[in-house]
Write an enzyme that holds these catalytic residues in place. Structure first.
Site, mmCIF file in Angstrom:
data_model
loop_
_atom_site.group_PDB
_atom_site.id
_atom_site.type_symbol
_atom_site.label_atom_id
_atom_site.label_comp_id
_atom_site.label_asym_id
_atom_site.label_seq_id
_atom_site.Cartn_x
_atom_site.Cartn_y
_atom_site.Cartn_z
ATOM 1 N N GLN A 176 0.728 -1.062 -0.144
ATOM 2 C CA GLN A 176 0.309 0.400 -0.177
ATOM 3 C C GLN A 176 0.774 1.245 0.011
ATOM 4 O O GLN A 176 -0.110 2.651 0.090
ATOM 5 C CB GLN A 176 -0.942 -0.219 1.343
ATOM 6 C CG GLN A 176 -1.761 -1.296 1.192
ATOM 7 C CD GLN A 176 -2.998 -0.969 2.244
ATOM 8 O OE1 GLN A 176 -2.632 -0.802 3.340
ATOM 9 N NE2 GLN A 176 -3.497 -2.062 2.331
ATOM 10 N N TYR A 191 -9.936 -10.640 9.327
ATOM 11 C CA TYR A 191 -9.765 -10.224 7.311
ATOM 12 C C TYR A 191 -10.788 -11.593 7.201
ATOM 13 O O TYR A 191 -11.357 -12.461 5.924
ATOM 14 C CB TYR A 191 -9.058 -10.416 6.727
ATOM 15 C CG TYR A 191 -8.602 -8.662 6.626
ATOM 16 C CD1 TYR A 191 -9.480 -7.469 5.870
ATOM 17 C CD2 TYR A 191 -7.643 -8.028 6.786
ATOM 18 C CE1 TYR A 191 -9.427 -6.434 5.607
ATOM 19 C CE2 TYR A 191 -7.869 -6.626 6.321
ATOM 20 C CZ TYR A 191 -8.122 -5.813 6.588
ATOM 21 O OH TYR A 191 -8.252 -4.456 6.411
ATOM 22 N N HIS A 235 -0.472 0.125 5.565
ATOM 23 C CA HIS A 235 -1.316 1.348 6.550
ATOM 24 C C HIS A 235 -0.267 1.801 6.456
ATOM 25 O O HIS A 235 -0.179 2.470 7.951
ATOM 26 C CB HIS A 235 -1.525 0.378 7.791
ATOM 27 C CG HIS A 235 -2.902 -0.735 7.517
ATOM 28 N ND1 HIS A 235 -3.274 -1.504 8.831
ATOM 29 C CD2 HIS A 235 -3.567 -1.266 6.275
ATOM 30 C CE1 HIS A 235 -4.177 -2.252 8.574
ATOM 31 N NE2 HIS A 235 -3.977 -2.202 7.166
ATOM 32 N N TYR A 258 -8.715 6.724 20.263
ATOM 33 C CA TYR A 258 -9.723 6.716 19.427
ATOM 34 C C TYR A 258 -9.962 4.872 19.260
ATOM 35 O O TYR A 258 -10.683 4.004 18.871
ATOM 36 C CB TYR A 258 -9.367 6.788 17.575
ATOM 37 C CG TYR A 258 -10.452 8.563 17.964
ATOM 38 C CD1 TYR A 258 -11.223 8.987 17.753
ATOM 39 C CD2 TYR A 258 -9.358 9.386 18.522
ATOM 40 C CE1 TYR A 258 -11.533 10.325 17.906
ATOM 41 C CE2 TYR A 258 -9.778 10.212 18.777
ATOM 42 C CZ TYR A 258 -10.463 11.166 18.095
ATOM 43 O OH TYR A 258 -10.942 12.469 17.881
ATOM 44 N N GLU A 311 -14.387 3.434 10.279
ATOM 45 C CA GLU A 311 -15.202 4.842 11.205
ATOM 46 C C GLU A 311 -15.021 5.869 10.664
ATOM 47 O O GLU A 311 -13.862 6.304 9.643
ATOM 48 C CB GLU A 311 -14.225 4.397 12.270
ATOM 49 C CG GLU A 311 -13.828 3.659 12.785
ATOM 50 C CD GLU A 311 -13.552 3.468 14.349
ATOM 51 O OE1 GLU A 311 -13.230 2.612 15.234
ATOM 52 O OE2 GLU A 311 -12.650 4.781 13.869
#
Length: 474
Positions: A184, A368, A254, A357, A347
């Site tokens: 990513q 997953y 991420h 959070y 979210e």
């Protein structure tokens, strides 16, 4: 429902399959097939018990009620209690699985706009067409504009492109930073300084490749700023770099990263937890956080953890998983954030100084592979999302619409989604979501959205890779 059969199953599972032995190991669809399908149907369509695919709920269909019924049962309906057989985390995973199956069923019966570039699309408040602005791109990630109307586009493999006079220039900007484009990672966010007309600063966020003390290849999100002269990237300054010892080797996932300026000299940016979920709770590590710095990279003296020994001084919030949407509401000055959950639990949050959070201690999602993460969706001292999307839509970039071409959308939050390939319009009043509309569906993975200087709404698409804009039809 065969109460005797379920009673035997309950007795067996209570003794042979105790939660302590199987906690966080058993996959949700397997649990459903083994213990639930005989009554509720293999696809939740119903059998001796009613269907769970429609919206007819005898006891209520919210998450709390589903959790309670699975745990405690309902004697009058012949539903046994499974609290002795399933862990709290497994019960939560079953709730997520039920939600997924219901949404898949509803989507199969719902028609949403899947337009071609010349189709006329009638939404709830405006009618528009899609117009391609740039194609022939390679995984575009974000976009920004210069005051002269040129558009900047980042491509994940590591190139910065320019659209000038309506055409994509063939040559990318030369000399941009080297990136780690695996997984990513890549060249992610591009943003221009609010006073660009005076200072010419352009900001880039990317996955920075490095070697740690052991000589291993590692990477982490990094921010720089620079200028463009004669088609080349110049005058680069490092704005924020993580300590080398915090760089991650495992997993190219991420990184975040979005950038938002507050107009007061502060820059906010998001940083994913890099696939190491426990780091999100550790303020001595930069990943899994929202950060706040001066626009030149200095650490503000009033940041919440700036005086904590060993803490990363730029941290503004923590307990964030992988935030890839960040924007200020121009009406209120409130900073909003979207972040990817795991399987479930995407979210939408209000970002406030020093708050936790929750990830991974609390989440509305599961792993997953269908195994549970935790049974907790709330805990004292941890923030609740304003809303969560379960099942996941793979929520990505966001933007508050500020243009004039679609006046009824002014102040609405537009949200992109990758996996569900959606553009959503989210109405927010008094910091609460009052309405959502799916504007586009199944035309591409939608990576980002932005209000253009021409008052139109622009969308970044992957697969096919292109930039489109919504143009009003009167």
């Amino acid at each position: 429902m065969n109460v005797f059969r379920h009673g035997l199953l309950l007795a067996l599972t209570s003794t042979l399959l105790a939660p302590a032995a199987f906690a966080q190991k058993r996959e949700a669809s397997g649990l459903y097939a083994q213990f639930c399908a005989s009554c509720h149907g293999a696809k939740l369509q119903g059998g001796t018990s009613p269907s769970m695919l429609d919206d007819v709920w005898r006891y209520g269909g919210d998450d709390a009620t589903l959790t309670r019924i699975i745990r405690e049962g309902t004697a009058e309906a012949g539903m046994p209690a499974f609290g002795g057989a399933f862990s709290d985390a497994e019960i939560r995973a079953l709730v997520v699985f039920i939600r997924e199956q219901r949404i898949d069923y509803q989507r199969s019966r719902t028609s949403v706009a899947q337009p071609s570039s010349d189709a006329v699309i009638k939404s709830e408040q405006h009618t528009f067409t899609l117009e391609t602005v740039a194609d022939g791109l390679r995984e575009p990630w974000s976009l920004a504009w210069l005051p002269d109307g040129r558009m900047l586009i980042t491509e994940k493999p590591g190139t910065l492109r320019i659209v000038e006079n309506g055409k994509l220039l063939s040559a990318p900007v030369a000399g941009t930073p080297e990136v780690n484009s695996g997984g990513q990672g890549g060249l992610l966010e591009v943003a221009t300084h609010p006073d660009y007309a005076k200072n010419g600063w352009i900001y880039l966020a990317f996955s920075h490749p490095a070697k740690n003390a052991q000589g291993e290849n590692v990477s982490m999100t990094k921010l720089v700023r620079g200028k463009i002269r004669d088609g080349a990237w110049t005058d680069e300054e490092a704005i924020w770099t993580a300590p080398l010892e915090t760089y991650r080797r495992a997993g190219g996932v991420h990184y975040g990263c979005r950038i938002a300026f507050d107009g007061k000299g502060y820059l906010y940016f998001s940083h994913g937890e890099r696939g190491t979920q426990e780091h999100a709770q550790d303020i001595k590590r930069p990943n899994g956080k929202i950060h706040r710095i001066h626009d030149d990279g200095r650490i503000p003296a009033d940041n919440p953890f700036v005086n904590e020994p060993g803490a990363i001084g730029s941290i503004w919030t923590f307990g964030n998983r992988n935030p890839q949407g960040l924007d200020f509401d121009p009406r209120t000055g409130v900073l909003w954030e979207t972040e990817h959950g795991p399987r479930g639990g995407d979210e939408l949050n209000i970002v406030s100084k020093g708050l936790n959070y929750g990830w991974p201690v609390i989440t509305y999602g599961m792993n997953y592979n269908g195994t549970p993460i935790t049974g907790e969706t709330a805990r004292a001292g941890m923030e609740q999302p304003v809303i969560h999307w379960t099942p996941s839509i793979a929520v990505c970039g966001i933007d508050f619409y500020e243009g004039g071409a679609f006046p009824k959308w002014t102040g609405n939050l537009f949200v992109t989604a990758l996996a569900q390939q959606e553009l959503r319009r989210v109405v927010i009043e008094n910091n609460q979501v009052t309405h959502q509309e799916v504007m586009l569906k199944d035309i591409a993975r939608l990576r980002d959205v932005a209000s253009g200087p021409d008052g139109l709404l622009y969308v970044v698409m992957n697969g096919p890779d292109r930039i489109v804009r919504l143009v009003p039809v009167k």
